[in-house]
Scaffold this active site. Structure first.
Site, mmCIF file in Angstrom:
data_model
loop_
_atom_site.group_PDB
_atom_site.id
_atom_site.type_symbol
_atom_site.label_atom_id
_atom_site.label_comp_id
_atom_site.label_asym_id
_atom_site.label_seq_id
_atom_site.Cartn_x
_atom_site.Cartn_y
_atom_site.Cartn_z
ATOM 1 N N PRO A 7 1.263 -2.089 4.947
ATOM 2 C CA PRO A 7 0.938 -0.660 4.889
ATOM 3 C C PRO A 7 2.194 0.170 4.656
ATOM 4 C CG PRO A 7 0.178 -1.692 6.945
ATOM 5 C CD PRO A 7 1.142 -2.626 6.303
ATOM 6 N N SER A 8 1.990 1.394 4.225
ATOM 7 C CA SER A 8 3.106 2.333 4.130
ATOM 8 C C SER A 8 3.632 2.638 5.524
ATOM 9 C CB SER A 8 2.648 3.629 3.461
ATOM 10 O OG SER A 8 3.592 4.654 3.658
ATOM 11 N N GLU A 68 -0.691 -0.308 -9.921
ATOM 12 C CA GLU A 68 -1.210 1.034 -10.163
ATOM 13 C C GLU A 68 -0.104 2.000 -9.779
ATOM 14 O OE1 GLU A 68 -4.399 4.405 -8.741
ATOM 15 O OE2 GLU A 68 -4.345 2.476 -7.701
ATOM 16 N N LEU A 79 0.804 -1.215 0.000
ATOM 17 C CA LEU A 79 0.000 0.000 0.000
ATOM 18 C C LEU A 79 0.842 1.273 0.000
ATOM 19 C CD1 LEU A 79 -2.592 -0.907 2.790
ATOM 20 C CD2 LEU A 79 -2.693 -1.476 0.363
ATOM 21 N N ARG A 115 -9.674 -1.975 -1.495
ATOM 22 C CA ARG A 115 -9.534 -2.265 -2.921
ATOM 23 C C ARG A 115 -8.751 -3.545 -3.170
ATOM 24 N NH1 ARG A 115 -7.518 2.474 -6.889
ATOM 25 N NH2 ARG A 115 -9.646 2.665 -7.687
ATOM 26 N N CYS A 131 -2.718 10.020 -7.600
ATOM 27 C CA CYS A 131 -2.268 9.738 -8.966
ATOM 28 C C CYS A 131 -3.294 10.160 -10.013
ATOM 29 C CB CYS A 131 -1.917 8.258 -9.112
ATOM 30 S SG CYS A 131 -3.232 7.132 -8.616
ATOM 31 N N ASN A 132 -4.558 10.279 -9.636
ATOM 32 C CA ASN A 132 -5.593 10.761 -10.553
ATOM 33 C C ASN A 132 -5.538 12.265 -10.757
ATOM 34 O OD1 ASN A 132 -6.620 8.188 -10.638
ATOM 35 N ND2 ASN A 132 -8.725 8.792 -10.216
#
Length: 485
Positions: free
Chosen positions: A176-177, A250, A149, A160, A284-285
């Site tokens: 996790p990060s 992604e 993540l 997700r 990122c979007n």
């Protein structure tokens, strides 16, 4: 104030690091330490993978609808704890509280959506060339999934990855990060309450050099789902090649927005701003570069600058009515500011923002930069911060060519009242998603996937679910003459 102390969740048990090592988590708005989490050893990562591998043999035999029922219970717990979770998320990541609340509740909805797929994902029966033969294509779980993540949507990205993995019969180990482990371990606490079989869902914290490397290289991992940088994706692909694990990536984005002369300028300005400052520009979007037709460039830029300059920033825990919180850490601020300053040195002009405010917290203001060139770093490289370079174009074909002039291809947008122009652009833009006259944010029933260096595979909807299954073809030869015996 005493630091919160967290433990990892492995095989249904709460554990510390073997050697007692811990890492510290900071509030990016205050730069204050807020928690400590374990730094797992390589042995513990292997143990989590082994436990998930063992658990998957039984979990895959549980009916898919029953697997989905576990997810529904988790979603219900998330909703009951949404305010508390949103506060933890905001404190740890710097996300404004309204957006943190949306992320938490959207995650619950997403889990419910994927739970329902337990009754709807399907295989096929196809015609055979042979007499008395049936050919069936079954969708089978891959095995053990690894979920790696990022920090920018650390709660939703658990949903997700784990929801489609579990409902299709896989088990999962999630890393996790290191910047945002708190919210992941809070998620684990809720999941623990629904009595999932041990080993089905595991959370292991620690640096990528230990946890991420083992997840990428371990031969018992069948699929690695990473959301992160392009460089991280390349490392995971290289590691996974040793045992040919499936990778679903992604990665970065450099989303162009095209504003045509016939666009609703006010709509375009607001949608682009929403697509830039969303999540403090760390998404990122996010719109990362704007191409505006020369005829309306002055009007558009003036309105854009005015609204960007009016975007307020502050500590999201103390001020819920602000537009942005801080960036994730000091390195992020230095990266973003460095890109802006290098652009200025090359001749660009800062129309608003462009200077880090004084005081505590890793803040950076909403910034518009003009007089940039297509070849400039600010136009070519992902910024991941609230900075918008603005360029102009004469014709739509020129704008499309400039938009496609990127190694990344995740999202794009176009603003025009001419649907022929919109349709033409949508067919020519080299991105996984194109948004027409709206802000950049995907639907859970769609398919979020990048082209070029923005990724492999994808997430969401029925196609995202299929990332977690293998196709098993069964040839069944019948002998009718034996049926009456």
């Amino acid at each position: 104030m005493a630091l919160k102390q967290y433990q990892m969740y492995i095989n249904g048990e709460w554990v510390d690091a073997d050697d007692g090592k811990k890492s510290t988590v900071y509030n990016p708005a205050t730069e204050e330490a807020i928690s400590q989490v374990p730094s797992a050893s390589s042995r513990q990562v292997k143990e989590a993978i082994d436990d998930a591998y063992t658990a998957q043999k039984s979990w895959k035999r549980v009916p898919a609808a029953t697997r989905g029922a576990y997810l529904v219970k988790i979603a219900a717990l998330i909703r009951r704890n949404s305010d508390r979770l949103a506060h933890i998320l905001s404190e740890e990541e710097g996300k404004i509280v309204p957006l943190a609340t949306v992320e938490v509740n959207f995650s619950a909805d997403y889990i419910d959506y994927m739970a329902a797929q337990g009754r709807t994902y399907e295989g096929e029966v196809i015609q055979s060339d042979n007499a008395n033969e049936n050919i069936a294509l079954l969708k089978q779980p891959i095995g053990v999934a690894a979920g790696i993540l990022p920090w920018n949507f650390p709660f939703f990205l658990i949903a997700r990855k784990f929801a489609p993995a579990l409902v299709t019969g896989n088990t999962i180990v999630i890393k996790p990060s290191s910047d945002t482990p708190n919210i992941a371990l809070e998620f684990a606490k809720l999941a623990d309450q629904v009595a999932l079989p041990k080993g089905v869902l595991n959370f292991v914290t620690g640096p990528g050099s230990v946890v991420g490397s083992e997840l990428s290289q371990n031969e018992k991992i069948g699929i690695i789902s990473l959301t992160g940088s392009v460089d991280s994706g390349k490392r995971v692909m290289a590691d996974a090649s040793g045992h040919i694990a499936k990778v679903s990536l992604e990665l970065g984005g450099k989303a162009p927005a095209i504003v045509c002369k016939d666009a609703d300028i006010d709509l375009a300005v607001q949608a682009i701003i929403d697509s830039r400052i969303d999540n403090n520009g760390e998404l990122c979007n996010n719109c990362e570069r704007v191409y505006v037709q020369e005829d309306v460039a002055d009007e558009f830029t003036k309105k854009l600058v005015a609204k960007m300059a009016a975007t307020s920033i502050g500590d999201p825990i103390k001020h819920e009515d602000i537009g942005m919180g801080p960036l994730i850490n000091q390195a992020a601020v230095e990266k973003v500011d460095g890109m802006v300053q290098r652009a200025v040195q090359a001749g660009a002009k800062v129309a608003c923002g462009g200077k880090r405010p004084e005081g505590k917290g890793w803040f950076y203001p909403a910034t518009v930069v003009t007089n940039v060139k297509q070849s400039d770093e600010l136009v070519q490289e992902e910024i991941f911060g609230p900075v918008l370079p603005v360029l102009t174009f004469k014709t739509l074909n020129q704008a499309i060519d400039m938009a496609n002039d990127s190694k990344l291809g995740l999202t794009s947008s176009i603003f025009t009242e001419n649907m022929d122009a919109a349709a033409s652009a949508a067919n020519e833009l080299e991105d996984g998603e194109t948004y027409i006259n709206r802000y950049n944010f995907e639907a859970m029933q769609g398919f979020h996937a990048g082209w070029k260096e923005s990724g492999l595979g994808g997430a969401d909807g029925k196609h995202g679910l299929e990332e977690y299954v293998n196709t098993h073809v069964i040839y069944l030869q019948r002998h009718p003459e034996k049926a009456d015996q």
